[in-house]
Every structure is written in C-alpha cells, then in structure tokens.
Scaffold this motif. Sequence first.
Motif, PDB file in Angstrom:
ATOM      1  N   GLY A  41       0.812  -1.214   0.000  1.00 22.61           N
ATOM      2  CA  GLY A  41       0.000   0.000   0.000  1.00 22.61           C
ATOM      3  C   GLY A  41       0.849   1.269   0.000  1.00 22.61           C
ATOM      4  N   TYR A  42       2.161   1.108   0.237  1.00 14.08           N
ATOM      5  CA  TYR A  42       3.062   2.258   0.339  1.00 14.08           C
ATOM      6  C   TYR A  42       4.326   1.974  -0.454  1.00 14.08           C
ATOM      7  CZ  TYR A  42       0.115   3.585   4.296  1.00 14.08           C
ATOM      8  OH  TYR A  42      -0.955   3.923   5.079  1.00 14.08           O
ATOM      9  N   ILE A  43       4.969   3.066  -0.949  1.00 11.73           N
ATOM     10  CA  ILE A  43       6.299   2.901  -1.527  1.00 11.73           C
ATOM     11  C   ILE A  43       7.274   3.862  -0.853  1.00 11.73           C
ATOM     12  CG2 ILE A  43       5.592   2.064  -3.810  1.00 11.73           C
ATOM     13  CD1 ILE A  43       6.060   4.920  -4.846  1.00 11.73           C
ATOM     14  N   TYR A  44       8.520   3.432  -0.839  1.00 12.24           N
ATOM     15  CA  TYR A  44       9.586   4.302  -0.321  1.00 12.24           C
ATOM     16  C   TYR A  44      10.370   4.798  -1.525  1.00 12.24           C
ATOM     17  CZ  TYR A  44      13.596   5.930   2.322  1.00 12.24           C
ATOM     18  OH  TYR A  44      14.585   6.711   2.862  1.00 12.24           O
ATOM     19  N   ALA A  45      10.317   6.099  -1.772  1.00  4.15           N
ATOM     20  CA  ALA A  45      11.028   6.662  -2.929  1.00  4.15           C
ATOM     21  C   ALA A  45      11.376   8.098  -2.597  1.00  4.15           C
ATOM     22  CB  ALA A  45      10.142   6.600  -4.175  1.00  4.15           C
ATOM     23  N   ASP A  46      12.497   8.559  -3.116  1.00  4.19           N
ATOM     24  CA  ASP A  46      12.971   9.921  -2.832  1.00  4.19           C
ATOM     25  C   ASP A  46      13.015  10.168  -1.321  1.00  4.19           C
ATOM     26  OD1 ASP A  46      12.969  10.280  -5.611  1.00  4.19           O
ATOM     27  OD2 ASP A  46      10.875  10.951  -5.580  1.00  4.19           O
ATOM     28  N   GLU A  47      13.472   9.149  -0.585  1.00  4.35           N
ATOM     29  CA  GLU A  47      13.636   9.253   0.872  1.00  4.35           C
ATOM     30  C   GLU A  47      12.334   9.564   1.613  1.00  4.35           C
ATOM     31  OE1 GLU A  47      17.056  11.626   1.920  1.00  4.35           O
ATOM     32  OE2 GLU A  47      18.086  11.023   0.079  1.00  4.35           O
ATOM     33  N   ARG A  48      11.217   9.180   1.013  1.00  5.18           N
ATOM     34  CA  ARG A  48       9.920   9.416   1.659  1.00  5.18           C
ATOM     35  C   ARG A  48       9.038   8.183   1.533  1.00  5.18           C
ATOM     36  NH1 ARG A  48       7.558  14.577  -1.167  1.00  5.18           N
ATOM     37  NH2 ARG A  48       7.185  12.802  -2.533  1.00  5.18           N
ATOM     38  N   ILE A  49       8.111   8.060   2.474  1.00  2.00           N
ATOM     39  CA  ILE A  49       7.087   7.011   2.373  1.00  2.00           C
ATOM     40  C   ILE A  49       5.854   7.636   1.742  1.00  2.00           C
ATOM     41  CG2 ILE A  49       5.562   5.506   3.705  1.00  2.00           C
ATOM     42  CD1 ILE A  49       7.882   5.425   5.824  1.00  2.00           C
ATOM     43  N   THR A  50       5.370   7.040   0.638  1.00  4.47           N
ATOM     44  CA  THR A  50       4.210   7.591  -0.058  1.00  4.47           C
ATOM     45  C   THR A  50       3.110   6.538  -0.097  1.00  4.47           C
ATOM     46  OG1 THR A  50       5.753   8.814  -1.462  1.00  4.47           O
ATOM     47  CG2 THR A  50       3.449   8.703  -2.194  1.00  4.47           C
ATOM     48  N   LEU A  51       1.899   6.981   0.217  1.00  8.27           N
ATOM     49  CA  LEU A  51       0.736   6.095   0.116  1.00  8.27           C
ATOM     50  C   LEU A  51       0.393   5.915  -1.355  1.00  8.27           C
ATOM     51  CD1 LEU A  51      -1.760   4.679   1.501  1.00  8.27           C
ATOM     52  CD2 LEU A  51      -2.894   6.898   1.384  1.00  8.27           C
ATOM     53  N   LEU A  52       0.254   4.663  -1.775  1.00  8.10           N
ATOM     54  CA  LEU A  52      -0.156   4.395  -3.170  1.00  8.10           C
ATOM     55  C   LEU A  52      -1.653   4.625  -3.281  1.00  8.10           C
ATOM     56  CD1 LEU A  52       1.740   1.182  -4.246  1.00  8.10           C
ATOM     57  CD2 LEU A  52       1.904   3.442  -5.260  1.00  8.10           C
ATOM     58  N   ASP A  53      -2.075   5.374  -4.281  1.00  9.27           N
ATOM     59  CA  ASP A  53      -3.522   5.620  -4.399  1.00  9.27           C
ATOM     60  C   ASP A  53      -4.170   4.578  -5.279  1.00  9.27           C
ATOM     61  OD1 ASP A  53      -2.413   6.428  -6.809  1.00  9.27           O
ATOM     62  OD2 ASP A  53      -2.310   8.512  -6.097  1.00  9.27           O
TER      63      ASP A  53
END
Lengths: 384, 384
Positions: free
Chosen positions: B372-384
Amino acid sequence: MADYSERALLPEGFHDDLPPEAEGEASVIAALLARFQAYGYGRVAPPLVEFEDSLLAGSGKTQSRQMFRLMDPVSQRMMGIRTDMTIQVARIAATRLAASPRPLRLCYAGQVLLVKGGQIRSERQFGQAGVELIGVGSIEADAEVLLLAADALRAVGVQGLSADLTVPSLVPVLAAELGLPDVAAGQIRAALNAKDIGQLQSIEGRAGEIFRGLLAASGEADAALRALQELQLPAQAAAIVAELQGLVTRVQALSPDLVLTIDPGEFRGFEYKAGIAFTLFAAKGRGELGRGGRYEITRADTGAAEAATGVSLYLDSLMRVATAPDMAAKLYVPHGTAVTLLAGLQDQGYRTVRGLAPEADVRAAARHLGCGYIYADERITLLD
Amino acid sequence: MADYSERALLPEGFHDDLPPEAEGEASVIAALLARFQAYGYGRVAPPLVEFEDSLLAGSGKTQSRQMFRLMDPVSQRMMGIRTDMTIQVARIAATRLAASPRPLRLCYAGQVLLVKGGQIRSERQFGQAGVELIGVGSIEADAEVLLLAADALRAVGVQGLSADLTVPSLVPVLAAELGLPDVAAGQIRAALNAKDIGQLQSIEGRAGEIFRGLLAASGEADAALRALQELQLPAQAAAIVAELQGLVTRVQALSPDLVLTIDPGEFRGFEYKAGIAFTLFAAKGRGELGRGGRYEITRADTGAAEAATGVSLYLDSLMRVATAPDMAAKLYVPHGTAVTLLAGLQDQGYRTVRGLAPEADVRAAARHLGCGYIYADERITLLD
C-alpha cells in the motif's frame, strides 16, 4: 485418577518443556516470526499430518525413513506426520498460492516429528521456523534470505554467527567438464565428503589437481575464493564460483560481522539444492542452527519450474544459544485485594498471583509461590 | 520437482492456514497466553506424542476412539498423538511438578489431532489453549479460572460472552439421596440430558417433582437458582446448589457483563468433573469456545488426590469470533535502496518488501506485491 508411578514418563526423544523454558521458546519463535514478517514474509501454517505422497514429493523422498505413518480411516490412504515444513511450504506455493504474485515471500513455524533421533540431534520432536522466497533465483534473493536468517538470529541474542557456504552442483559440474566417468566421479564425491585427502592423492593429472585444490580451499571465505580462482577451473565451474563470489561480496558489504566460510566440496544433505546452500552456526553451542539454499518448485498450474531460496532454523539447537526475553516479575496479591486492581498492576509490568484463601503470613505465602514482590497497603514492595 | 496435480491436496479435516489467517491465529494464541501469564500461570509445552497409556489415563480414557496410534520403534510400545492437552498438563502437575508449591498455575497452547471430525467441529487438527489451577478446590479457584478465561477471550475481541454452568454431580447425588434404584437413576439421567420432559412426567412423587423442577430450572442464572432453591432439595444436593450460588454471586460481582446461565441436569461430556463445570459461548458464532471445571489429580509422589480447576479454549471456534490485531502495512522498497534503511522503516511500523531486481515501474511493482506504500525519494508515499 491416573497412576503414573510405574511408567516411564515419555518416549525417548520427547520431552515436556516446563516454566520458564516453554515460555522462552515461544518468545524466541515469536521474535523470529516478527523479523520474518517485518521483511514482508506472510505466515502460513500447514497441518501436522498430510498424505504420505505429498510429504515424500521431490526432496521429501529423503525423509521417508524418518516419517511416522498413520492410516487415515476417512480416505483409507496413508498419511505421514511431517518431518520438515519446507516441503509443505513448497506445496502451498506450487498449488494454493500458484496464482499469487512473485516473488512470493512465506514464513512458518511449527513442530516436526522424526521416527528416530540423530546423533547430533537426539530429539524426535522439535520446532522449526523459516522463510521461503519463491519465484526468483538470484544472488540478490539468496542474500536476502541469508541476511534475514542472520537478522532474526541476532534478534534472539545469538552471538558469533557464521554461515558455511557450499555449492552442491560444483563437483558434479566439474566431473562432467573434466570428462570423468561416473564411477570415478562417485569416488571423488565420497572422498570430498569424507575430507579424505589420501583418496584424492591417487587421482592423476588436472582432475587430481583440481579436486585436491577444492578440498584445500575449505575455510574462511575470502581465502577460499582466492584459492578457487587460482585453480583456473573450466568455464561452468568458474561461473559457479563467480556466483559464490557475488554472494560473499554482497553479504560482507551488508553484514560485515557475519563470518562466512566456504566448503566447496561438500554436498551431503544438500542433494536437492539447485544453487548455493548454507549452514548457520553460533560461535558457542554445538550443532547447526539452520540450513538454507536455493531449490526448484514445479508449479501445479503450469507445470513450469520456478526457483526458490529458503532457510529453516532448528529450535532445539537455537534454544541452547538464544537469549529469551526476561519474564515479568511475579507480584503476590493477598487474598481479599480487589480483583479490579489486577489489570493496573499487570499494566505496570507484573504478573499477579492472587491469594485464594486468607494468609497467616502474606510474605511467607508470596515466597512459597516464588513471588519477588507483594502488594500490600496499596503499594508494591520488594521482598528481601 | 513435485507433481501435485492429480492428488487431493490434504486429508479431510486438515487444512493450510494462509496469510493473513495463520498470522491472525498466532496473534490470538499469543494474546491469550499473555493474559494467562499476566495472572501468574507458567507455560508448559508437553510433546505431541506420548505413550498411549499416559494419554488414556484418568479422564483420557474417553479419548481412546479419537486417538491416532503410532508404534514406537525405540521402545516397541504404542504411542498416541494427543487429542487434548489437559491430560498432559495434569500428568506434568502430578509427576515432574509434584514437588512444586501449590496452588500451581500452569498454562499451555498447542495443536491436537482427532481420528475423525465431529458434527459441530469438522476439523481433525485444531489449536487448544488453556490454564490449570492445581492444588485448590474452592469457589475462589473456580472463579479465578472462569474470570481469567473471560478476560483472555475479551482480550482477543470476543463479544457477548456467556458461560453455561452445570454441576455433573448434582443428579447422581440427588438420585442417591432420594433412594432411587440405579436403573431409574440411569433413565432419569438420560431424560435430563435429552431434555425429555415427557419421560420425566412418568416419575411419581417427590423424585418426579424434583427432576422435572431441575429441567425447568435451566436458563438465566438468577432465575435458575431461585427455581432450584424453591425445590427444597435434600441436604447434599442443597449444598451443591449453594456452591453454585456462591460462584454465580462471585462472578457477577467481578464481571457483571459475563452472561451466566445454568443447566442443572446436564452432565454429558463432563463425566470426569468433580465440581462445577462450565462451557463458554459468544453471542455470535456457532459452537462452544471452551470448556472448564474442577477435577481431581492423583499425585505420583504421595498418591494423594488433589483438586484442580482448568479451562480449555478451542482455537477453531474462537477464530470465528476473535478479532486478530491489524497487520502492519506493506511498504515497497525499490531495488537499489540501501538495505541499512530497512530497520528504520520497520521501526516506523511497516513491513518492508524489497525489490530484488530493477523495476520498470516502481508503483506497478509495489501494487503487484500488494504493498500500500512505496519508499522513494527518501519518503514514504501512500499508493492511491
């Protein structure tokens, strides 16, 4: 009601875990699984008993003599009690989870039974816990599994961890590349497994040089890899050594304190491994903590083979070197104390032991039950 | 390697738990044991297999037809696979822990196997967890065990909990006090168990009045106790009812939301209980969650009988009404991300799933693996 006095309590190789050992083992298993799950491995729990032919499929056939059999009165077919959970997890991946996205990450923990105890492991029932990474055959996958095993073992306090790497395909590939007849190849395998240098002395020419070199190359990973490279192996064997070098480089970079050794001639017990295999040890403690490596699964849906890497940890040898978490202190709560207070005391980290009848001497009652603290006058007091 | 295509996967009554169910059951077991341990119950872990005669000792003899047998090649004696863990814990208390201070509080969890599934519980393997409080036979001890079971069940999210109380000794004691011949007593027991009011109509005089009254007194605890008191039972039977009243009063005071019912004529399945027995149910969900009550153990050291109260919870019916804790969210960590970052991400409560090869589309790779989440550009982002 029961009369146990004239009976041996338990069959050889089976035992009762008592407090605090039973709780320690449960804590260690929970901590291992927590690490596996933190890396995205989903837990599966296959049954203790399956049809015999499922348990003996593929690499399971090596387990036949160690498996207890049961007749199933429902199906009239033979069932077996599992001797190993890897086979079961492979079955799940190949059948019920054949359509799940790859790489498929699974983990497990449970009890296995053996008909007879071994020399190193005398137990006939022990716990097994592990992971399987299914659908990828790469050094990256091998490294993930080996490093995860090391991470989990460290999480339960194992110190001085080492992994002994071996490539079961190396000797057969070499024998083929050197054009050795089957009989000679078999003798060489036996001599390598027995670490019998004398037997290898009699092999002439290039083959003799290489196999003696293989035996001599056992030991610390960097030195072993240098020795293997100096042997100037034929192409396919050299490619296998290059893979081994790749794994060693990757693991050393990510986990410098994991001691790596290589045993390039060993393959006993790894007959069904398709790539690099490894055995885990602790500096102290006898016996191996676990085994892992790459193997192949045949998917039930397409019949296609897929690569997998897994590791199994053995709880009996692990419990000799693991550190179970401290148990909460026992607090004696005298008879008559409001039961509604217990939850609050437990939240403060105590195990509450209630007095079930009025005590003549509260401190004596507490000591009698092994409590280090008493609750009296609305206070927790350390018993001296 | 294995070919599973033409085989039924598992014998009837056995199943694989897959993610997330397997983790859910493990979490529920861990939560139950944590409650047991918070009340000072020490965990024991007896083996899956014992000598047949140990497993069939005492109340175990009711298990004989449900037990798988194995020949032990080491001792040449028959072993059985446990159908129930209570017998094993009683054995431990009577033998290895005979010298431990009383009251002895023990808890356990493990798998049991049955030769055939029942009508209500079709499984042939299921988990069992419970406690035994050994060395005290009192209402206070009964209340502790019943309340602890309720506490543990609530801790795993069971709602609308009720306990049905019964006193297996009441009918035999009454039959003796009323001077009924054995044949008549047997018929009355059968009629009460079958709730067959018609059969009881034919009994004349005081006995008929009392046993019909017993049957009519089934139901909500306070009403049932009033009805039992109005029957003006003979002395021993009245004393048993007074004990029941004592337990009800105690439990109602301490756990007002636990619904109590009484079934004074029931004793089927409780033949080995020596005092009050109880069965636990949830408002929703079919089948009983557990059973408990008082029984007797014979110590191996002195041969003396000692009272014990225990409860067993059945994981198969419990998992239909329990709430397993939420699993941590899965975070996709693309290939090439430093592995040293993983521990920090896991500490933030994520399960990390690493990319094992360069991804063409990181979001697609994450979704493919159910993250449900990805780690990219040193951030955790919720996948929509």
